[in-house]
Design a protein around this motif. Structure first.
Motif, PDB file in Angstrom:
ATOM      1  N   LEU A 124     -17.619 -23.788  10.043  1.00  0.00           N
ATOM      2  CA  LEU A 124     -19.001 -24.256  10.143  1.00  0.00           C
ATOM      3  C   LEU A 124     -19.392 -25.070   8.915  1.00  0.00           C
ATOM      4  O   LEU A 124     -20.086 -26.086   9.021  1.00  0.00           O
ATOM      5  CB  LEU A 124     -19.948 -23.071  10.314  1.00  0.00           C
ATOM      6  N   ILE A 125     -18.949 -24.614   7.742  1.00  0.00           N
ATOM      7  CA  ILE A 125     -19.235 -25.349   6.502  1.00  0.00           C
ATOM      8  C   ILE A 125     -18.590 -26.734   6.550  1.00  0.00           C
ATOM      9  O   ILE A 125     -19.212 -27.740   6.201  1.00  0.00           O
ATOM     10  CB  ILE A 125     -18.727 -24.555   5.276  1.00  0.00           C
ATOM     11  N   ILE A 126     -17.330 -26.785   7.004  1.00  0.00           N
ATOM     12  CA  ILE A 126     -16.618 -28.064   7.113  1.00  0.00           C
ATOM     13  C   ILE A 126     -17.336 -28.994   8.092  1.00  0.00           C
ATOM     14  O   ILE A 126     -17.505 -30.189   7.825  1.00  0.00           O
ATOM     15  CB  ILE A 126     -15.160 -27.824   7.567  1.00  0.00           C
ATOM     16  N   SER A 127     -17.777 -28.443   9.226  1.00  0.00           N
ATOM     17  CA  SER A 127     -18.490 -29.240  10.234  1.00  0.00           C
ATOM     18  C   SER A 127     -19.791 -29.781   9.683  1.00  0.00           C
ATOM     19  O   SER A 127     -20.171 -30.927   9.964  1.00  0.00           O
ATOM     20  CB  SER A 127     -18.767 -28.381  11.477  1.00  0.00           C
ATOM     21  N   THR A 128     -20.478 -28.973   8.882  1.00  0.00           N
ATOM     22  CA  THR A 128     -21.738 -29.401   8.272  1.00  0.00           C
ATOM     23  C   THR A 128     -21.514 -30.544   7.298  1.00  0.00           C
ATOM     24  O   THR A 128     -22.230 -31.568   7.338  1.00  0.00           O
ATOM     25  CB  THR A 128     -22.397 -28.220   7.528  1.00  0.00           C
ATOM     26  N   ILE A 129     -20.541 -30.392   6.428  1.00  0.00           N
ATOM     27  CA  ILE A 129     -20.230 -31.438   5.439  1.00  0.00           C
ATOM     28  C   ILE A 129     -19.800 -32.724   6.144  1.00  0.00           C
ATOM     29  O   ILE A 129     -20.222 -33.827   5.766  1.00  0.00           O
ATOM     30  CB  ILE A 129     -19.124 -30.956   4.472  1.00  0.00           C
ATOM     31  N   PHE A 130     -18.993 -32.578   7.190  1.00  0.00           N
ATOM     32  CA  PHE A 130     -18.523 -33.740   7.943  1.00  0.00           C
ATOM     33  C   PHE A 130     -19.689 -34.459   8.617  1.00  0.00           C
ATOM     34  O   PHE A 130     -19.766 -35.700   8.632  1.00  0.00           O
ATOM     35  CB  PHE A 130     -17.490 -33.303   8.986  1.00  0.00           C
ATOM     36  N   ALA A 131     -20.638 -33.682   9.184  1.00  0.00           N
ATOM     37  CA  ALA A 131     -21.815 -34.272   9.828  1.00  0.00           C
ATOM     38  C   ALA A 131     -22.664 -35.050   8.824  1.00  0.00           C
ATOM     39  O   ALA A 131     -23.137 -36.157   9.114  1.00  0.00           O
ATOM     40  CB  ALA A 131     -22.654 -33.178  10.487  1.00  0.00           C
ATOM     41  N   LEU A 132     -22.850 -34.481   7.636  1.00  0.00           N
ATOM     42  CA  LEU A 132     -23.614 -35.165   6.581  1.00  0.00           C
ATOM     43  C   LEU A 132     -22.906 -36.443   6.139  1.00  0.00           C
ATOM     44  O   LEU A 132     -23.544 -37.482   5.908  1.00  0.00           O
ATOM     45  CB  LEU A 132     -23.805 -34.232   5.384  1.00  0.00           C
ATOM     46  N   PHE A 133     -21.588 -36.381   6.040  1.00  0.00           N
ATOM     47  CA  PHE A 133     -20.793 -37.545   5.636  1.00  0.00           C
ATOM     48  C   PHE A 133     -20.886 -38.662   6.677  1.00  0.00           C
ATOM     49  O   PHE A 133     -21.119 -39.827   6.336  1.00  0.00           O
ATOM     50  CB  PHE A 133     -19.327 -37.126   5.445  1.00  0.00           C
ATOM     51  N   VAL A 134     -20.728 -38.297   7.946  1.00  0.00           N
ATOM     52  CA  VAL A 134     -20.766 -39.295   9.020  1.00  0.00           C
ATOM     53  C   VAL A 134     -22.156 -39.903   9.152  1.00  0.00           C
ATOM     54  O   VAL A 134     -22.310 -41.125   9.285  1.00  0.00           O
ATOM     55  CB  VAL A 134     -20.334 -38.653  10.362  1.00  0.00           C
ATOM     56  N   GLN A 135     -23.194 -39.059   9.115  1.00  0.00           N
ATOM     57  CA  GLN A 135     -24.566 -39.544   9.269  1.00  0.00           C
ATOM     58  C   GLN A 135     -24.977 -40.477   8.143  1.00  0.00           C
ATOM     59  O   GLN A 135     -25.746 -41.420   8.349  1.00  0.00           O
ATOM     60  CB  GLN A 135     -25.525 -38.353   9.333  1.00  0.00           C
ATOM     61  N   LEU A 158     -19.061 -27.642  16.864  1.00  0.00           N
ATOM     62  CA  LEU A 158     -19.651 -28.817  17.506  1.00  0.00           C
ATOM     63  C   LEU A 158     -21.173 -28.773  17.402  1.00  0.00           C
ATOM     64  O   LEU A 158     -21.816 -29.802  17.167  1.00  0.00           O
ATOM     65  CB  LEU A 158     -19.224 -28.878  18.981  1.00  0.00           C
ATOM     66  N   PHE A 159     -21.741 -27.572  17.557  1.00  0.00           N
ATOM     67  CA  PHE A 159     -23.181 -27.410  17.415  1.00  0.00           C
ATOM     68  C   PHE A 159     -23.624 -27.761  15.993  1.00  0.00           C
ATOM     69  O   PHE A 159     -24.631 -28.439  15.786  1.00  0.00           O
ATOM     70  CB  PHE A 159     -23.584 -25.970  17.746  1.00  0.00           C
ATOM     71  N   ALA A 160     -22.858 -27.298  15.012  1.00  0.00           N
ATOM     72  CA  ALA A 160     -23.168 -27.611  13.608  1.00  0.00           C
ATOM     73  C   ALA A 160     -23.047 -29.110  13.349  1.00  0.00           C
ATOM     74  O   ALA A 160     -23.906 -29.712  12.701  1.00  0.00           O
ATOM     75  CB  ALA A 160     -22.233 -26.839  12.685  1.00  0.00           C
ATOM     76  N   PHE A 161     -21.984 -29.720  13.864  1.00  0.00           N
ATOM     77  CA  PHE A 161     -21.763 -31.159  13.669  1.00  0.00           C
ATOM     78  C   PHE A 161     -22.891 -31.981  14.287  1.00  0.00           C
ATOM     79  O   PHE A 161     -23.351 -32.967  13.703  1.00  0.00           O
ATOM     80  CB  PHE A 161     -20.427 -31.575  14.292  1.00  0.00           C
ATOM     81  N   ALA A 162     -23.374 -31.558  15.456  1.00  0.00           N
ATOM     82  CA  ALA A 162     -24.410 -32.316  16.158  1.00  0.00           C
ATOM     83  C   ALA A 162     -25.791 -32.146  15.530  1.00  0.00           C
ATOM     84  O   ALA A 162     -26.635 -33.048  15.627  1.00  0.00           O
ATOM     85  CB  ALA A 162     -24.455 -31.884  17.625  1.00  0.00           C
ATOM     86  N   ASN A 163     -26.022 -31.020  14.867  1.00  0.00           N
ATOM     87  CA  ASN A 163     -27.371 -30.729  14.373  1.00  0.00           C
ATOM     88  C   ASN A 163     -27.539 -30.841  12.860  1.00  0.00           C
ATOM     89  O   ASN A 163     -28.663 -30.899  12.367  1.00  0.00           O
ATOM     90  CB  ASN A 163     -27.798 -29.325  14.812  1.00  0.00           C
ATOM     91  N   ALA A 164     -26.436 -30.845  12.111  1.00  0.00           N
ATOM     92  CA  ALA A 164     -26.536 -30.831  10.647  1.00  0.00           C
ATOM     93  C   ALA A 164     -26.517 -32.222  10.030  1.00  0.00           C
ATOM     94  O   ALA A 164     -26.586 -32.350   8.808  1.00  0.00           O
ATOM     95  CB  ALA A 164     -25.405 -29.997  10.056  1.00  0.00           C
ATOM     96  N   GLY A 165     -26.452 -33.247  10.860  1.00  0.00           N
ATOM     97  CA  GLY A 165     -26.403 -34.611  10.329  1.00  0.00           C
ATOM     98  C   GLY A 165     -27.756 -35.089   9.842  1.00  0.00           C
ATOM     99  O   GLY A 165     -28.444 -35.862  10.525  1.00  0.00           O
ATOM    100  N   VAL A 166     -28.148 -34.641   8.686  1.00  0.00           N
ATOM    101  CA  VAL A 166     -29.436 -35.026   8.099  1.00  0.00           C
ATOM    102  C   VAL A 166     -29.314 -36.416   7.473  1.00  0.00           C
ATOM    103  O   VAL A 166     -28.402 -36.664   6.674  1.00  0.00           O
ATOM    104  CB  VAL A 166     -29.876 -34.005   7.026  1.00  0.00           C
ATOM    105  N   ASN A 167     -30.228 -37.282   7.835  1.00  0.00           N
ATOM    106  CA  ASN A 167     -30.219 -38.646   7.299  1.00  0.00           C
ATOM    107  C   ASN A 167     -30.870 -38.644   5.912  1.00  0.00           C
ATOM    108  O   ASN A 167     -32.085 -38.719   5.782  1.00  0.00           O
ATOM    109  CB  ASN A 167     -30.973 -39.584   8.240  1.00  0.00           C
ATOM    110  N   LEU A 168     -30.049 -38.540   4.877  1.00  0.00           N
ATOM    111  CA  LEU A 168     -30.562 -38.414   3.503  1.00  0.00           C
ATOM    112  C   LEU A 168     -31.242 -39.688   3.013  1.00  0.00           C
ATOM    113  O   LEU A 168     -32.119 -39.629   2.150  1.00  0.00           O
ATOM    114  CB  LEU A 168     -29.411 -38.045   2.555  1.00  0.00           C
ATOM    115  N   SER A 169     -30.870 -40.818   3.572  1.00  0.00           N
ATOM    116  CA  SER A 169     -31.444 -42.091   3.112  1.00  0.00           C
ATOM    117  C   SER A 169     -32.913 -42.233   3.490  1.00  0.00           C
ATOM    118  O   SER A 169     -33.655 -42.987   2.869  1.00  0.00           O
ATOM    119  CB  SER A 169     -30.655 -43.271   3.699  1.00  0.00           C
ATOM    120  N   ASN A 170     -33.343 -41.505   4.519  1.00  0.00           N
ATOM    121  CA  ASN A 170     -34.735 -41.598   4.974  1.00  0.00           C
ATOM    122  C   ASN A 170     -35.652 -40.546   4.363  1.00  0.00           C
ATOM    123  O   ASN A 170     -36.833 -40.480   4.690  1.00  0.00           O
ATOM    124  CB  ASN A 170     -34.795 -41.486   6.501  1.00  0.00           C
TER     125      ASN A 170
END
Length: 389
Positions: free
Chosen positions: A22-33, A269-281
């Protein structure tokens, strides 16, 4: 070779590995977003997926298929575990239910109070009062397991039991407070389907295909009724027979078959889909808004405070006993971990504020920061301070 394979399988299916994934999925989502693939990430989540049969149509963004569909399987697994505990596990003894139930109640009421007091007067922001009331079971258990032999196993059972009641509370909150338009026809179909599963259970029919078809119809009808479809998962679980007519375990077999999919597919997958916080905004005003502050203090302070205080008074007034072999310091350490809201808090956040960028993603960031702080502080406290005299 077989021994090595068995050990690897045990590690991969453990709560610890699930938390790490879950931690890896979260970091990956933040990186991709926040990287070069942000547009593709958003397009994927907003991609319309569905089907139509005659006048019936079911067409939703990919994100909602994950949040309404896949996460229902997670709640189905929670329901199976709950039924097993009530009929043959520790919940069979009412005394073992009291402490986690009271603790879960405190973990819902106090964080909600924190959020409400911080956002009182603003009707729209108050819609998020339930966001800090949730606990991410997989994450919290993973961190507790990382503490190893320093923590008695009774506290793992306490956290698991508390998490089950917490999840049931989340489902009730979603069904009661985050449901808008209701469809009587869909409710009727759902009621008929539930009755059919009741008959199947009474007759001890254990054809998996029957329950799969019924659960699918129930999920669609609950989704169309206006009540969030995750409720269908836990309802279906209650009608799964414990064993076949021949006495072979049936419920346990289904539960074990789901572990792989929950660990490796559904929750990541749930973590990846929901943890992508757009930090630039994110801007400073949004970070220090009532919603963000309410979420952070509700999760990081309110959650541990509510769970511990309610537990302490339940033990003090002899309504329940302290988990066997543990002390109050260790109990408090486990209470800190309940502030890891993560996936469940993100899910409720999406229901409360349907427009994901209404607070410039600061609400999502607050969930991640509060969960991170609860996890890190909980681990440090349990590992280095809870066993000191």
């Amino acid at each position: 070779m077989n021994d090595i394979f068995c050990k690897l399988k045990k590690i991969f299916l453990s709560e610890t590995f699930g938390g790490i994934l879950l931690i890896i999925s979260t970091i990956f989502a933040l990186f991709v977003q926040n990287g070069f693939f942000s547009e593709h990430y958003r397009n994927l989540l907003n991609l319309k997926v569905g089907f139509s049969v005659g006048e019936f149509e079911l067409n939703k963004p990919f994100l909602l298929w994950i949040n309404d569909g896949l996460i229902s399987i997670f709640f189905f697994a929670i329901g199976l575990e709950l039924k097993k505990e009530f009929l043959h596990g520790d919940f069979k003894n009412p005394k073992n239910i009291i402490l986690p139930f009271i603790a879960a109640l405190g973990g819902i009421l106090v964080p909600a109070l924190f959020f409400t007091l911080i956002n009182i007067g603003d009707v729209y922001t108050l819609k998020g009062w339930a966001i800090p009331t949730a606990t991410d079971t997989a994450f919290a258990l993973a961190i507790l397991m990382m503490c190893g032999k320093h923590i008695p196993s009774s506290l793992k059972f306490f956290l698991l039991s508390l998490a089950i009641f917490d999840d049931v509370g989340a489902i009730l909150i979603i069904a009661i407070f985050y449901t808008t338009e209701l469809s009587i026809f869909a409710f009727t179909v759902a009621a008929i389907t539930i009755f059919i599963m009741f008959i199947l259970n009474i007759l001890k029919i254990t054809r998996k295909s029957f329950y799969f078809i019924c659960s699918l119809i129930l999920w669609i009808s609950v989704l169309k009724s206006g009540v969030y479809a995750t409720l269908a998962g836990i309802i279906t679980a209650f009608f799964i027979p414990m064993a076949t007519k021949e006495g072979k375990p049936f419920l346990e077999e289904i539960y074990e078959s789901l572990k792989f999919w929950l660990t490796f597919v559904i929750l990541p997958l749930f973590a990846f889909a929901n943890a992508g916080v757009n930090l630039s905004n994110i801007d400073l005003k949004a970070i220090f808004s009532g919603v963000s502050i309410g979420i952070f203090f509700g999760l990081f302070i309110g959650k541990q405070l509510g769970v511990f205080v309610f537990s302490y008074f339940a033990i003090k007034f002899k309504l329940a006993n302290l988990p066997q072999g543990s002390n109050l310091k260790q109990l408090y350490g486990v209470c800190i971990l309940t502030g890891i809201g993560f996936t469940m808090s993100l899910f409720i956040d999406g229901l409360a504020y349907e427009v994901s960028d209404i607070f410039h993603y600061a609400d999502n960031l607050a969930i991640l920061i509060a969960s991170f702080c609860s996890g890190i502080w909980g681990f440090i406290y349990l590992r280095f301070f809870a066993n000191r005299a």
